[in-house]
Each structure stands twice: as C-alpha cells, then as structure tokens.
Design a protein around this motif. Structure first.
Motif, PDB file in Angstrom:
ATOM      1  N   GLN A   1      -2.401 -23.302  -2.715  1.00  0.00           N
ATOM      2  CA  GLN A   1      -3.083 -22.108  -3.209  1.00  0.00           C
ATOM      3  C   GLN A   1      -4.348 -22.506  -3.933  1.00  0.00           C
ATOM      4  OE1 GLN A   1       0.604 -21.381  -5.357  1.00  0.00           O
ATOM      5  NE2 GLN A   1      -0.667 -20.711  -7.055  1.00  0.00           N
ATOM      6  N   LEU A   2      -5.162 -21.516  -4.278  1.00  0.00           N
ATOM      7  CA  LEU A   2      -6.432 -21.779  -4.950  1.00  0.00           C
ATOM      8  C   LEU A   2      -6.579 -20.868  -6.154  1.00  0.00           C
ATOM      9  CD1 LEU A   2      -9.813 -22.622  -3.581  1.00  0.00           C
ATOM     10  CD2 LEU A   2      -9.697 -20.539  -4.944  1.00  0.00           C
ATOM     11  N   LEU A   3      -7.023 -21.466  -7.248  1.00  0.00           N
ATOM     12  CA  LEU A   3      -7.380 -20.727  -8.460  1.00  0.00           C
ATOM     13  C   LEU A   3      -8.836 -21.053  -8.746  1.00  0.00           C
ATOM     14  CD1 LEU A   3      -6.647 -18.970 -10.893  1.00  0.00           C
ATOM     15  CD2 LEU A   3      -5.820 -21.026 -12.038  1.00  0.00           C
ATOM     16  N   ALA A   4      -9.702 -20.043  -8.720  1.00  0.00           N
ATOM     17  CA  ALA A   4     -11.128 -20.243  -8.943  1.00  0.00           C
ATOM     18  C   ALA A   4     -11.479 -19.893 -10.384  1.00  0.00           C
ATOM     19  CB  ALA A   4     -11.939 -19.377  -7.992  1.00  0.00           C
ATOM     20  N   VAL A   5     -12.093 -20.841 -11.080  1.00  0.00           N
ATOM     21  CA  VAL A   5     -12.602 -20.597 -12.425  1.00  0.00           C
ATOM     22  C   VAL A   5     -13.991 -20.001 -12.251  1.00  0.00           C
ATOM     23  CG1 VAL A   5     -13.269 -21.663 -14.613  1.00  0.00           C
ATOM     24  CG2 VAL A   5     -11.291 -22.546 -13.344  1.00  0.00           C
ATOM     25  N   VAL A   6     -14.187 -18.796 -12.752  1.00  0.00           N
ATOM     26  CA  VAL A   6     -15.476 -18.123 -12.585  1.00  0.00           C
ATOM     27  C   VAL A   6     -16.105 -17.840 -13.947  1.00  0.00           C
ATOM     28  CG1 VAL A   6     -14.920 -17.124 -10.338  1.00  0.00           C
ATOM     29  CG2 VAL A   6     -14.397 -15.846 -12.397  1.00  0.00           C
ATOM     30  N   SER A   7     -17.425 -17.958 -13.961  1.00  0.00           N
ATOM     31  CA  SER A   7     -18.212 -17.691 -15.170  1.00  0.00           C
ATOM     32  C   SER A   7     -19.635 -17.394 -14.703  1.00  0.00           C
ATOM     33  CB  SER A   7     -18.196 -18.914 -16.098  1.00  0.00           C
ATOM     34  OG  SER A   7     -18.973 -19.961 -15.541  1.00  0.00           O
ATOM     35  N   TYR A   8     -20.529 -17.278 -15.641  1.00  0.00           N
ATOM     36  CA  TYR A   8     -21.936 -17.090 -15.264  1.00  0.00           C
ATOM     37  C   TYR A   8     -22.436 -18.307 -14.487  1.00  0.00           C
ATOM     38  CZ  TYR A   8     -21.924 -13.058 -18.311  1.00  0.00           C
ATOM     39  OH  TYR A   8     -21.626 -11.846 -18.881  1.00  0.00           O
ATOM     40  N   ASN A   9     -21.844 -19.466 -14.727  1.00  0.00           N
ATOM     41  CA  ASN A   9     -22.230 -20.692 -14.023  1.00  0.00           C
ATOM     42  C   ASN A   9     -21.908 -20.638 -12.533  1.00  0.00           C
ATOM     43  OD1 ASN A   9     -22.981 -21.981 -16.501  1.00  0.00           O
ATOM     44  ND2 ASN A   9     -20.813 -22.330 -16.886  1.00  0.00           N
ATOM     45  N   THR A  10     -20.908 -19.856 -12.153  1.00  0.00           N
ATOM     46  CA  THR A  10     -20.457 -19.809 -10.764  1.00  0.00           C
ATOM     47  C   THR A  10     -21.556 -19.307  -9.842  1.00  0.00           C
ATOM     48  OG1 THR A  10     -18.246 -19.326 -11.609  1.00  0.00           O
ATOM     49  CG2 THR A  10     -18.589 -19.007  -9.259  1.00  0.00           C
ATOM     50  N   ALA A  11     -22.447 -18.475 -10.357  1.00  0.00           N
ATOM     51  CA  ALA A  11     -23.530 -17.937  -9.529  1.00  0.00           C
ATOM     52  C   ALA A  11     -24.397 -19.043  -8.940  1.00  0.00           C
ATOM     53  CB  ALA A  11     -24.390 -16.977 -10.346  1.00  0.00           C
ATOM     54  N   SER A  12     -24.460 -20.213  -9.597  1.00  0.00           N
ATOM     55  CA  SER A  12     -25.289 -21.309  -9.092  1.00  0.00           C
ATOM     56  C   SER A  12     -24.496 -22.299  -8.238  1.00  0.00           C
ATOM     57  CB  SER A  12     -25.955 -22.049 -10.258  1.00  0.00           C
ATOM     58  OG  SER A  12     -24.972 -22.701 -11.046  1.00  0.00           O
ATOM     59  N   SER A  13     -23.256 -21.988  -7.949  1.00  0.00           N
ATOM     60  CA  SER A  13     -22.416 -22.900  -7.176  1.00  0.00           C
ATOM     61  C   SER A  13     -22.405 -22.542  -5.705  1.00  0.00           C
ATOM     62  CB  SER A  13     -20.980 -22.868  -7.705  1.00  0.00           C
ATOM     63  OG  SER A  13     -20.132 -23.626  -6.876  1.00  0.00           O
ATOM     64  N   GLN A  14     -22.610 -23.525  -4.856  1.00  0.00           N
ATOM     65  CA  GLN A  14     -22.429 -23.300  -3.424  1.00  0.00           C
ATOM     66  C   GLN A  14     -20.998 -23.607  -3.013  1.00  0.00           C
ATOM     67  OE1 GLN A  14     -25.042 -25.990  -1.369  1.00  0.00           O
ATOM     68  NE2 GLN A  14     -23.843 -27.776  -1.909  1.00  0.00           N
ATOM     69  N   TRP A  15     -20.301 -24.418  -3.811  1.00  0.00           N
ATOM     70  CA  TRP A  15     -18.979 -24.887  -3.426  1.00  0.00           C
ATOM     71  C   TRP A  15     -17.870 -23.901  -3.746  1.00  0.00           C
ATOM     72  CZ3 TRP A  15     -18.728 -28.383   0.079  1.00  0.00           C
ATOM     73  CH2 TRP A  15     -19.753 -29.307   0.197  1.00  0.00           C
ATOM     74  N   VAL A  16     -17.935 -23.211  -4.866  1.00  0.00           N
ATOM     75  CA  VAL A  16     -16.856 -22.275  -5.220  1.00  0.00           C
ATOM     76  C   VAL A  16     -16.699 -21.199  -4.143  1.00  0.00           C
ATOM     77  CG1 VAL A  16     -16.026 -20.569  -6.904  1.00  0.00           C
ATOM     78  CG2 VAL A  16     -16.938 -22.773  -7.697  1.00  0.00           C
ATOM     79  N   PRO A  17     -17.768 -20.522  -3.722  1.00  0.00           N
ATOM     80  CA  PRO A  17     -17.597 -19.524  -2.649  1.00  0.00           C
ATOM     81  C   PRO A  17     -17.096 -20.162  -1.342  1.00  0.00           C
ATOM     82  CG  PRO A  17     -19.711 -19.216  -3.729  1.00  0.00           C
ATOM     83  CD  PRO A  17     -19.131 -20.494  -4.254  1.00  0.00           C
ATOM     84  N   TRP A  18     -17.581 -21.350  -1.034  1.00  0.00           N
ATOM     85  CA  TRP A  18     -17.136 -22.043   0.187  1.00  0.00           C
ATOM     86  C   TRP A  18     -15.643 -22.345   0.112  1.00  0.00           C
ATOM     87  CZ3 TRP A  18     -15.204 -26.968   1.267  1.00  0.00           C
ATOM     88  CH2 TRP A  18     -15.203 -27.327   2.624  1.00  0.00           C
ATOM     89  N   GLU A  19     -15.182 -22.862  -1.037  1.00  0.00           N
ATOM     90  CA  GLU A  19     -13.758 -23.177  -1.209  1.00  0.00           C
ATOM     91  C   GLU A  19     -12.899 -21.912  -1.123  1.00  0.00           C
ATOM     92  OE1 GLU A  19     -14.673 -27.128  -3.924  1.00  0.00           O
ATOM     93  OE2 GLU A  19     -14.146 -25.247  -4.922  1.00  0.00           O
ATOM     94  N   ILE A  20     -13.382 -20.815  -1.683  1.00  0.00           N
ATOM     95  CA  ILE A  20     -12.659 -19.540  -1.573  1.00  0.00           C
ATOM     96  C   ILE A  20     -12.563 -19.132  -0.100  1.00  0.00           C
ATOM     97  CG2 ILE A  20     -12.798 -17.062  -2.070  1.00  0.00           C
ATOM     98  CD1 ILE A  20     -13.920 -17.861  -4.861  1.00  0.00           C
ATOM     99  N   GLY A  21     -13.638 -19.312   0.638  1.00  0.00           N
ATOM    100  CA  GLY A  21     -13.622 -18.987   2.058  1.00  0.00           C
ATOM    101  C   GLY A  21     -12.629 -19.835   2.845  1.00  0.00           C
ATOM    102  N   VAL A  22     -12.587 -21.130   2.560  1.00  0.00           N
ATOM    103  CA  VAL A  22     -11.634 -22.014   3.236  1.00  0.00           C
ATOM    104  C   VAL A  22     -10.202 -21.592   2.905  1.00  0.00           C
ATOM    105  CG1 VAL A  22     -10.744 -24.387   3.362  1.00  0.00           C
ATOM    106  CG2 VAL A  22     -13.221 -23.976   3.402  1.00  0.00           C
ATOM    107  N   ALA A  23      -9.943 -21.323   1.622  1.00  0.00           N
ATOM    108  CA  ALA A  23      -8.590 -20.918   1.208  1.00  0.00           C
ATOM    109  C   ALA A  23      -8.197 -19.585   1.843  1.00  0.00           C
ATOM    110  CB  ALA A  23      -8.506 -20.836  -0.317  1.00  0.00           C
ATOM    111  N   THR A  24      -9.129 -18.667   1.951  1.00  0.00           N
ATOM    112  CA  THR A  24      -8.856 -17.379   2.591  1.00  0.00           C
ATOM    113  C   THR A  24      -8.479 -17.585   4.052  1.00  0.00           C
ATOM    114  OG1 THR A  24     -10.396 -16.252   1.110  1.00  0.00           O
ATOM    115  CG2 THR A  24      -9.829 -15.112   3.134  1.00  0.00           C
TER     116      THR A  24
END
Length: 158
Positions: free
Chosen positions: A59-82
């Motif tokens: 499973q995946l738990l994504a830590v999100v904050s204002y910093n997440t907007a500058s991440s290319q990897w967090v959205p990609w990892e969410i997509g892979v997990a989905t």
C-alpha cells in the motif's frame, strides 16, 4: 504488509516520524527513501528502483504539504500505486483538507488518524490473505482495498 511512504524530500522528517510510529506501535514495516543510497540515480534508473521497492510493498501513504506541489515523484508514485490497486491514503499536518484530487482517498491529519489507518490496513491485509486461496489475486486485492477504504473512511468520518 508493508507501506510505501511517498513524500517530497522537504517532508522527510514527517515521513520518518510516520514510519517510526507505524513500526513501533503497530508492527507495520515501511519503505522510506530518506536513507536510500539510490536516491542520486538518474530519472529512469530511479523510477525502476522505485517501482521495484513499490513491488515489495502492499500500500501507499503519501505525505502531502505545500512542498508536494514541487514534487514530480509523489504524483508519479500515487499513479503507480493506483495502477496496482494498492490501498492509498494521504497524511497532512494541516487542518486544511488536501487538494480536491487527493480527497478521492482517505486523508489523515493526526497521530490518532494514523492509528486508525493502521487498524484499517491490518484488517484489509488479513482479508486479502483470507481471500487469496479462493479468488484471483487481482480480485482479492480489489476486495481488500475496498474494505480498507470503507473501514478507514468510516473511522475518519469521511
């Protein structure tokens, strides 16, 4: 059961606290890349490494904050997990709900919410283990993931 904790590097402290809490209080291991020697890899090599690590998680738990907007990897990892039908949730220290597109999944805001997440995760994992001998792997995973969402959303009043 193993949780992939997705986060932007600026949120590493929070991600480490989450990983420590899940392991210490719930016996749930996680993959956290803050100590991973592969982080300096080129994009495609790093992507292959992350996919391999995610393949060892359930499973995946994504830590999100204002910093997440500058991440290319967090959205990609969410997509892979989905794509793998992993149970997903987000964690934010803010009292502000996550962006609309992340509200598709349960969101956590506190340590008690993290404890609710752990309970739902264990229940979904146990359901998956029970159904595996009788159902196709993908069907068993879909059923257990839906149970995770139902149980966690109810406990979080979402």
């Amino acid at each position: 059961m193993k949780v992939f904790i997705s986060h932007q590097s600026a949120d590493s402290f929070t991600a480490k606290k989450i990983a420590d809490h899940l392991q210490h209080f719930h016996g749930i291991p996680s993959y956290l890349d803050v100590i991973d020697p592969y982080i300096g890899m080129r994009g495609e090599d790093l992507a292959a490494h992350i996919r391999t690590q995610m393949g060892q998680c359930t499973q995946l738990l994504a830590v999100v904050s204002y910093n997440t907007a500058s991440s290319q990897w967090v959205p990609w990892e969410i997509g892979v997990a989905t794509g793998r039908d992993y149970p997903l949730a987000t964690y934010a220290n803010s009292s502000v709900p996550p962006p609309e597109f992340l509200r598709k999944w349960p969101y956590l805001r506190s340590v008690p919410d993290l404890d609710r997440y752990a309970v739902a995760s264990k229940a979904a994992w146990n359901l998956l283990l029970q159904k595996r001998p009788y159902l196709h792997e993908s069907t068993a995973r879909q059923d257990s993931t839906q149970e995770f969402y139902r149980m966690l959303r109810r406990s979080l009043n979402q």
